[in-house]
Design a protein around this motif. Sequence first.
Motif, PDB file in Angstrom:
ATOM      1  N   GLN A   1     -22.033  -5.029  48.636  1.00 33.30           N
ATOM      2  CA  GLN A   1     -21.413  -4.999  47.305  1.00 33.30           C
ATOM      3  C   GLN A   1     -21.676  -3.652  46.628  1.00 33.30           C
ATOM      4  O   GLN A   1     -20.784  -3.050  46.036  1.00 33.30           O
ATOM      5  N   VAL A   2     -22.920  -3.202  46.741  1.00 35.56           N
ATOM      6  CA  VAL A   2     -23.286  -1.914  46.134  1.00 35.56           C
ATOM      7  C   VAL A   2     -22.485  -0.792  46.776  1.00 35.56           C
ATOM      8  O   VAL A   2     -21.907   0.066  46.104  1.00 35.56           O
ATOM      9  N   ARG A   3     -22.439  -0.817  48.098  1.00 30.06           N
ATOM     10  CA  ARG A   3     -21.728   0.242  48.824  1.00 30.06           C
ATOM     11  C   ARG A   3     -20.244   0.245  48.448  1.00 30.06           C
ATOM     12  O   ARG A   3     -19.666   1.303  48.200  1.00 30.06           O
TER      13      ARG A   3
ATOM     14  N   ALA B   1     -16.748  -5.038  44.765  1.00 29.42           N
ATOM     15  CA  ALA B   1     -18.032  -5.697  45.032  1.00 29.42           C
ATOM     16  C   ALA B   1     -17.832  -7.169  45.370  1.00 29.42           C
ATOM     17  O   ALA B   1     -18.478  -7.704  46.279  1.00 29.42           O
ATOM     18  N   GLU B   2     -16.908  -7.817  44.658  1.00 32.27           N
ATOM     19  CA  GLU B   2     -16.708  -9.257  44.865  1.00 32.27           C
ATOM     20  C   GLU B   2     -16.067  -9.574  46.212  1.00 32.27           C
ATOM     21  O   GLU B   2     -15.981 -10.731  46.612  1.00 32.27           O
ATOM     22  N   SER B   3     -15.598  -8.526  46.911  1.00 36.28           N
ATOM     23  CA  SER B   3     -15.020  -8.752  48.238  1.00 36.28           C
ATOM     24  C   SER B   3     -16.091  -9.024  49.287  1.00 36.28           C
ATOM     25  O   SER B   3     -15.778  -9.393  50.411  1.00 36.28           O
ATOM     26  N   PHE B   4     -17.343  -8.822  48.920  1.00 36.26           N
ATOM     27  CA  PHE B   4     -18.438  -8.983  49.886  1.00 36.26           C
ATOM     28  C   PHE B   4     -19.428 -10.043  49.402  1.00 36.26           C
ATOM     29  O   PHE B   4     -19.644 -10.201  48.199  1.00 36.26           O
ATOM     30  N   GLY B   5     -20.043 -10.711  50.361  1.00 31.92           N
ATOM     31  CA  GLY B   5     -21.004 -11.749  50.002  1.00 31.92           C
ATOM     32  C   GLY B   5     -22.406 -11.199  49.849  1.00 31.92           C
ATOM     33  O   GLY B   5     -23.183 -11.696  49.040  1.00 31.92           O
ATOM     34  N   ASP B   6     -22.746 -10.171  50.651  1.00 33.81           N
ATOM     35  CA  ASP B   6     -24.137  -9.703  50.588  1.00 33.81           C
ATOM     36  C   ASP B   6     -24.256  -8.490  49.666  1.00 33.81           C
ATOM     37  O   ASP B   6     -23.378  -7.622  49.615  1.00 33.81           O
ATOM     38  N   TRP B   7     -25.367  -8.446  48.985  1.00 34.52           N
ATOM     39  CA  TRP B   7     -25.565  -7.464  47.924  1.00 34.52           C
ATOM     40  C   TRP B   7     -25.482  -6.012  48.380  1.00 34.52           C
ATOM     41  O   TRP B   7     -24.828  -5.194  47.727  1.00 34.52           O
ATOM     42  N   PRO B   8     -26.133  -5.635  49.508  1.00 35.17           N
ATOM     43  CA  PRO B   8     -26.056  -4.212  49.900  1.00 35.17           C
ATOM     44  C   PRO B   8     -24.607  -3.740  50.088  1.00 35.17           C
ATOM     45  O   PRO B   8     -24.258  -2.629  49.696  1.00 35.17           O
TER      46      PRO B   8
END
Lengths: 249, 112
Positions: A125-127, A116-123
């Motif tokens: 992160q969830v994926r 999750a922390e590899s991504f900035g946007d929440w959707p």
Amino acid sequence: MVDQVAKGTAKGAAKRSTAKAGEPTPPAEASPRLPAGRHGLPREFITQNQRERIITAMVDTVAERGYNATTVAHITKAASVSRRTFYEHFADKEACFLAAYDMVADHIRASMRAAAESFGDWPQQVRAALATMLRFLSSEPELARLCMVEPVAAGGEIAARHRASMQGFVQILKAGRPEHSGSRPLPAATEETLVGGIVSLIVREISAGRTADLDQLLPDLVELILAPYLGNEEAERLARSDAAPTPES
Amino acid sequence: MRFFEEDPARARFLVVEVNGTGSGAQSRRDRTLQGLADIVDGGREELEKPESVSRCTAEIVAGAIYGTVLGRIESGYIERREDFLAELVYIAVLPYLGSRAAEDELLVQPLR
């Protein structure tokens, strides 16, 4: 240590024999039985070796018989340790199961958080978190059964620990509340309900013998999870997006 | 939900304790869940393109409802007669009728 337990299971053995070029090469068998008689090995090494063998035996035996039908005798036989050694490490069968469960659950939680922390946007992160969990479970059937199916059947302290463990994903989902643009606030229990749905579906798929296909559930799960926050159309677009998201550097 | 409220002990037996029983009882639980998923899946008939939502969605929703009821029974909600039906209907309606219709369900008064 979760890798060692995974390698010690029947599935781990199968994976070692089919490893392809370019894939991570698993080390030798985890925690083999120690040589009989005097061997001069340090006490700390022996203790650790015994503990790992007992936990590995717990995973294999539960995968074969289920938690409720597993006895300490089954575990000690599979681990090649005495009952006395078992009770030096664990108060009872439940304590042994919880040690195995915590190890696997901690590993999944840490992997999901890192993804999750590899991504900035929440959707995304969830994926990413969900994809990581499904990938792990589909590649480790024994551990999938241990940490998703058996806690529900075991009940008591084990089921309570399982519910507490699921709170990690609840927190990831709650971070999406600012994305909600509906006219009314989301119900307080939205995240618990969504996680309950995910867990229930995964349990049923594992019980039906479809563990290896768990990662194919990703688009449907992502769509349903994102819908309360982003609306159905945007959730569907993100869930069905063919392009795999790229982590931020 | 009304049945569960009237008989919390039976609710606990049917929803919680069944998980620790043999495969026969669990098969019946799974059949009940499939029945619930069938009802939820009927929501596709409300859509212009029924194929745009998969059967899997209904199964996730049914699991979400079951998981929520299980958690609430274990937490004593039933004994305290705390209503959470609206939240269950919200999650069931959402994939088929959208956010607005789902949010409207939150305003529906409790059964009592």
